[in-house]
Design an enzyme around this catalytic site. Structure first.
Site, PDB file in Angstrom:
ATOM      1  N   LYS A 117     -12.929  29.913  22.123  1.00 51.94           N
ATOM      2  CA  LYS A 117     -12.966  30.340  23.532  1.00 51.94           C
ATOM      3  C   LYS A 117     -12.317  31.695  23.634  1.00 51.94           C
ATOM      4  O   LYS A 117     -11.483  32.061  22.802  1.00 51.94           O
ATOM      5  CB  LYS A 117     -12.204  29.348  24.415  1.00 51.94           C
ATOM      6  CG  LYS A 117     -12.596  29.399  25.879  1.00 51.94           C
ATOM      7  CD  LYS A 117     -13.840  28.563  26.120  1.00 51.94           C
ATOM      8  CE  LYS A 117     -14.241  28.525  27.570  1.00 51.94           C
ATOM      9  NZ  LYS A 117     -15.217  27.436  27.810  1.00 51.94           N
TER      10      LYS A 117
HETATM   11  N1  GLU Z   1     -18.694  28.075  28.612  1.00 48.76           N
HETATM   12  C1  GLU Z   1     -19.499  26.923  28.393  1.00 48.76           C
HETATM   13  C2  GLU Z   1     -18.641  25.713  28.109  1.00 48.76           C
HETATM   14  O1  GLU Z   1     -17.492  25.653  28.498  1.00 48.76           O
HETATM   15  C3  GLU Z   1     -20.596  27.150  27.347  1.00 48.76           C
HETATM   16  C4  GLU Z   1     -20.131  27.584  26.001  1.00 48.76           C
HETATM   17  C5  GLU Z   1     -21.263  28.001  25.077  1.00 48.76           C
HETATM   18  O2  GLU Z   1     -22.419  27.934  25.460  1.00 48.76           O
HETATM   19  O3  GLU Z   1     -20.943  28.425  23.962  1.00 48.76           O
HETATM   20  O4  GLU Z   1     -19.089  24.737  27.554  1.00 48.76           O
END
Ligand code: GLU
Length: 427
Positions: A117
């Site tokens: 993240k």
């Molecule tokens: N931000 C989204 C989540 O929290 C998607 C992450 C992604 O597609 O890599 O799952």
């Protein structure tokens, strides 16, 4: 994208998202197969965390600095994967927790990714479009050692979108001297993005809600639904619920809470928000206090905003039958206990909002093969993955008499730790 703020009374006592993740790991550890116990500690230690300075020149000529992060929580099952968040309250602790939840989520839906993240501590509403582009490009350049199509693949999250992903892809590609579409997902369709990606998280929320409703005898048709958050996840969830015959009674975002007992017109509300930058005053709606939102009797409550929104201060008043976590970490462990005691079923984030990363996986595969699928193919594969994951979790929860969150963590952590164990220790 509008997102409600964490109430100030919480921030004083809030133990922080990373500690919530640690508590969740603590709870699941004894439920895992004993052969995995020696490896559980892996989950308590993010693999690598980077803090970067992101200086940008504002339109008035002044240079301003923002703090950015990228965390690889675990890469045992594949490259890091997870979104980038732009928000004034982003902290390293939050990004670590969000990366940890990505590790579990990716394993729950069995896509071949680890968890990562990123985020920048900035209020993007205060930036012009060119300042936002500058911030995105400099941040991407600062984290470029961490990312790559077979290393770590960012995606949109709160306050980031397809345009931000296009700038990230371009910045990374300039550094590489070639166009590397697979370095990020959630791109515009014209740049190697996937059909269906923008609605994917909301669609997954709906699929898991429908599956939970089927088992608990709560049909979607005519169901009362309330949604917190009206960004990418909240808006799509509300719209898809309404398209399928549910009544969306209330929506809350940063501007406040609007209700209509007969059902809100979600599409009209989105158009109103785009034009007026607030939900308040939209035709056919009444405004109630943000606090009263939680006590609205409903079949489905979808928290689709920030962490820790369902907590010990409001869990007693929640009058939903099923909570479907569109956001990451919206329910504190204390609130989980209260909801369980009150017989409210929680479909956990690592399952309910996994539709986004599942279609991100499809996008990544399509970019590698340069062969693009139809929307029908995307949706039927998404439907299959989400309902199979739901089934496995429901079954385990029933067999072992545990909440859905524990079952999801058992399945997710087991997959991660089996990979970790069989890879062994380097050097
Ligand atoms: N931000 C989204 C989540 O929290 C998607 C992450 C992604 O597609 O890599 O799952």
């Amino acid at each position: 994208m509008n997102t409600p703020q964490l109430p100030s009374y919480l921030s004083k006592e809030n133990i922080g998202p990373w500690h919530i993740f640690l508590q969740q790991v603590e709870q699941v550890a004894p439920l895992l197969d004993q052969s995995l116990w020696p490896w559980v500690d892996t989950l308590r230690h993010p693999k690598r965390s980077l803090i970067v300075d992101v200086p940008i020149r504002r339109d008035n000529g002044v240079v301003e600095h923002f703090e950015g992060y990228r965390v690889h929580h675990n890469t045992s099952r594949g490259p890091g994967k997870g979104g980038i968040r732009f928000h004034q309250d982003v902290t390293l602790s939050e990004v670590m927790a969000l990366a940890g939840w990505m590790t579990i989520k990716n394993a729950v839906v069995n896509v071949p990714f680890g968890g990562a993240k990123g985020g920048v501590r900035v209020d993007p509403r205060q930036l012009s479009l060119s300042e936002l582009e500058g911030l995105t490009r400099r941040y991407t350049s600062e984290i470029s050692a961490m990312i790559g199509p077979d290393k770590d693949i960012p995606a949109p999250d709160m306050n980031t979108n397809a345009q931000v992903m296009a700038w990230m892809m371009d910045t990374y590609s300039m550094g590489e001297g070639r166009t590397v579409t697979g370095v990020v997902t959630g791109k515009p369709v014209s740049l190697g993005g996937s059909l269906g990606r923008s609605d994917a998280t909301g669609r997954g929320v709906f699929v898991t809600a429908r599956e939970a409703g089927r088992r608990l005898n709560v049909p979607i048709e005519g169901a009362r639904v309330i949604v917190q958050g009206f960004g990418n996840v909240g808006e799509a969830s509300a719209r898809i619920f309404a398209q399928n015959g549910a009544r969306v009674i209330a929506i809350q975002d940063v501007s406040g809470t609007v209700v209509n007992e007969a059902g809100l017109d979600v599409v009209a509300l989105k158009a109103y928000l785009t034009e007026h930058k607030t939900l308040l005053g939209a035709p056919g709606t009444e405004t109630i206090s943000n606090d009263d939102f939680w006590a609205i009797p409903c079949d489905f409550l979808v928290p689709a905003a920030l962490e820790s929104q369902i907590n010990r201060y409001n869990a007693e008043r929640i009058a939903a039958r099923i909570v479907v976590e569109g956001a990451n970490g919206p329910t504190t462990p204390e609130a989980d206990v209260i909801l369980a005691e009150r017989g409210i079923v929680v479909v956990p984030d690592v399952l309910a909002n996994a539709g986004g990363v599942t279609v991100s996986y499809f996008e990544w595969v399509q970019d590698f093969s340069s062969f693009f699928w139809t929307e029908d193919e995307i949706y039927s594969r998404l439907e299959r993955i989400m309902s199979e994951a739901f089934n496995a979790i429901w079954q385990m929860a029933a067999d072992r008499k545990m909440p859905l969150r524990s079952a999801a963590f058992v399945i997710g952590c087991s997959r991660v730790l089996e990979a970790r164990a069989i890879r062994g220790l380097y050097p």
